[in-house]
Design an enzyme around this catalytic site. Sequence first.
Site, PDB file in Angstrom:
ATOM      1  N   SER A  87       0.822  -1.202   0.000  1.00  0.00           N
ATOM      2  CA  SER A  87       0.000   0.000   0.000  1.00  0.00           C
ATOM      3  C   SER A  87       0.864   1.263   0.000  1.00  0.00           C
ATOM      4  CB  SER A  87      -0.933  -0.064   1.216  1.00  0.00           C
ATOM      5  OG  SER A  87      -2.052   0.723   0.989  1.00  0.00           O
ATOM      6  N   HIS A 125      -7.463  -5.841   0.166  1.00  0.00           N
ATOM      7  CA  HIS A 125      -6.240  -5.044   0.320  1.00  0.00           C
ATOM      8  C   HIS A 125      -5.463  -5.532   1.546  1.00  0.00           C
ATOM      9  CE1 HIS A 125      -3.988  -1.315  -0.247  1.00  0.00           C
ATOM     10  NE2 HIS A 125      -4.137  -1.026   1.034  1.00  0.00           N
TER      11      HIS A 125
HETATM   12  C1  GTR Z   1      -5.387   4.574   1.804  1.00  0.00           C
HETATM   13  C2  GTR Z   1      -4.769   5.340   0.670  1.00  0.00           C
HETATM   14  C3  GTR Z   1      -4.081   4.403  -0.272  1.00  0.00           C
HETATM   15  C4  GTR Z   1      -3.206   3.401   0.443  1.00  0.00           C
HETATM   16  C5  GTR Z   1      -3.768   2.953   1.780  1.00  0.00           C
HETATM   17  C6  GTR Z   1      -2.753   2.324   2.738  1.00  0.00           C
HETATM   18  O1  GTR Z   1      -6.130   5.357   2.661  1.00  0.00           O
HETATM   19  O2  GTR Z   1      -5.796   6.023   0.021  1.00  0.00           O
HETATM   20  O3  GTR Z   1      -3.352   5.141  -1.226  1.00  0.00           O
HETATM   21  O4  GTR Z   1      -1.932   3.889   0.588  1.00  0.00           O
HETATM   22  O5  GTR Z   1      -4.340   3.985   2.501  1.00  0.00           O
HETATM   23  O6  GTR Z   1      -1.590   2.702   2.771  1.00  0.00           O
HETATM   24  O7  GTR Z   1      -3.184   1.457   3.489  1.00  0.00           O
END
Ligand code: GTR
Length: 425
Positions: A263, A404
């Site tokens: 991420s 995710h």
């Molecule tokens: C979210 C962000 C993403 C990603 C994620 C993370 O809020 O929008 O770009 O980086 O966090 O890092 O878990």
Amino acid sequence: MNAIRTLLLSILFIGGFTLTDAAFTANYDESKVPQYTLPDPLVCLDGVKVTDARNWFEKRRPEILELFLTHVYGRSPGKPAEISYSVQIDDAARNGTAVRKQITITPKVNGKTIDLNLLIYLPKKAKGPVPLFVGLNFRGNHTICDDPGIRLAASWMPDDRDGTSKDNRATEKARGKSASRWAIDQILSRGYGLATMYCGDIDPDFHDEFKNGVHALYGTGQPRKGDDWGTIAAWAWGLSRCMDYFEKDPDIDHNRVAVLGHSRLGKTSVWAGASDPRFALVISNDSGCGGAALSKRAFGETVGRINTSFPHWFCDNFKQYNENEAKLPLDQHMLLALVAPRPVYVASAQDDRWADPRGEFLSARHADPVYRLLTGDGLPAKEMPDVNQPSVGRIGYHIRTGKHDVTEYDWLQYLDFADRWLKSK
Ligand code: GTR
């Protein structure tokens, strides 16, 4: 009375919510992706086509690197002249199967210092220097497994996603909380080491006008420039400081270090790998916008959205492209191309539409011509593969089922990829 208060509060809350929400609605409809043209990674700014490795390394690659420094991540200061290392070793960790090292890396700049805590596990049975994976973690080294010997992180800790609790610190309760994201047993049993550092040691993940973390060491008191480094560049700088240490440790083969991240820390691992050629292999796990995903598709999270939610991650120049991706003189396939000829792996998750899996695949796809030119190898898949069907050449890609996250499935692909490209080195 209470009922009226509750009603009023909920109107206010809904009002607030609607306001922020109205400003942005993510597009998840493929038919609404704007028409876009990607810059050709093999055509120089003067229109000349790159046809050999020499032109790539001497002309086009420096141009692309410069574009990312100027428009996306900003410029980092490089390696400080003064760095000290304090090393603590336990050679009977994990029931005697691993060596655990905890290193405090202390750069000194302008008379100021910062302590960066690096945790390393090495397989005990290793006969010589081992290849290793390095990646930053979100909540402290003590969260990656339940080993009671790991020191609790001492720096600021988020207890929420927006950094509003600025004095929060790590507690024992968090020990091992992210263990599912670090397949330590598989990594060690397959002959690799694992190294990690808390991103907040390098720069706490909230916007404070770059007063804390490593930015504080370099503060000039002058207004920031459009291409001054943001937090992602600072985190990548921290990964390079880990590499400085690996170069000194005879138990680690610093020529076989894979950098990975998930991420926001995946955006970081790709930038670290692109900007520091000492990393031999680069992995992006669900890195999305500002990582592996193409910005010009504006699918899921967009440049405008990310710069609004996280104004500290990128350099200020990147904000020119809020709702204006068509004007970007680059896209993220060129970031992957900067890694060439070193192997790069991009991973997506099916339910992670916010990170735009197709945009992550297309980035890998459009980096392929650079890899082909330099190595004759690239990404085998011409079309996006089915879920759980990795396509692997010198560029690897998979989309797995699920959300995710970093899962054991992801790690097993990374280990196979590393076996393929690092074991033989
Ligand atoms: C979210 C962000 C993403 C990603 C994620 C993370 O809020 O929008 O770009 O980086 O966090 O890092 O878990």
